[in-house]
Design a protein around this motif. Sequence first.
Motif, short mmCIF file in Angstrom:
data_model
loop_
_atom_site.label_atom_id
_atom_site.label_comp_id
_atom_site.label_asym_id
_atom_site.label_seq_id
_atom_site.Cartn_x
_atom_site.Cartn_y
_atom_site.Cartn_z
N LYS A 39 0.83 -1.20 0.00
CA LYS A 39 0.00 0.00 0.00
C LYS A 39 0.87 1.26 0.00
O LYS A 39 0.58 2.21 -0.73
N THR A 41 3.87 1.54 -1.20
CA THR A 41 4.46 1.63 -2.53
C THR A 41 3.45 2.25 -3.50
O THR A 41 3.79 3.15 -4.27
N CYS A 42 2.23 1.77 -3.47
CA CYS A 42 1.18 2.29 -4.36
C CYS A 42 0.90 3.77 -4.09
O CYS A 42 0.66 4.54 -5.02
N GLN A 50 0.70 4.15 -11.52
CA GLN A 50 -0.31 3.22 -11.02
C GLN A 50 -0.95 2.45 -12.17
O GLN A 50 -1.16 1.24 -12.08
N LEU A 53 1.48 -0.12 -13.40
CA LEU A 53 1.52 -1.24 -12.46
C LEU A 53 0.32 -2.14 -12.66
O LEU A 53 0.45 -3.37 -12.66
N TRP A 73 -1.47 -7.45 -4.64
CA TRP A 73 -1.08 -6.18 -5.24
C TRP A 73 -2.30 -5.49 -5.84
O TRP A 73 -2.47 -4.28 -5.71
N LEU A 77 -3.46 -1.81 -4.76
CA LEU A 77 -3.49 -0.75 -5.77
C LEU A 77 -4.91 -0.22 -5.96
O LEU A 77 -5.12 0.99 -6.05
N CYS A 85 -8.44 3.50 -11.91
CA CYS A 85 -7.23 2.85 -12.43
C CYS A 85 -7.61 1.62 -13.26
O CYS A 85 -7.12 1.43 -14.36
#
Length: 98
Positions: A39, A41-42, A50, A53, A73, A77, A85
């Motif tokens: 989280k 990292t996102c 994003q 990813l 993940w 994300l 996203c």
Amino acid sequence: MSLTQFLENPPYEEQPQEKQRIYEQVINSLSDTADNKMKDTCNNLDTDQQDALMRYIYKGLENCDNSLKLLKWHGALSEVAGLGCIMRVMSEKRKRVL
């Protein structure tokens, strides 16, 4: 290279061998990241990163590469980036191929 660096300039126009090499490095990086760091990292990625990813996550799920980790993940994300996203990646008119 770090995950963030790979996501800054996704290899959309690269040769297939280079795309595969980068894809494998991204998947390895995702696999090596502790669940409690996903989280954060996102949160540190901008919208374009994003989206990149999410493309890697979907490609990894398509290839059955460490699906359990990739689903985690995806959850992290989605929580950070929202449904936008997913919608941007799934509804692109010009499909960006990683």
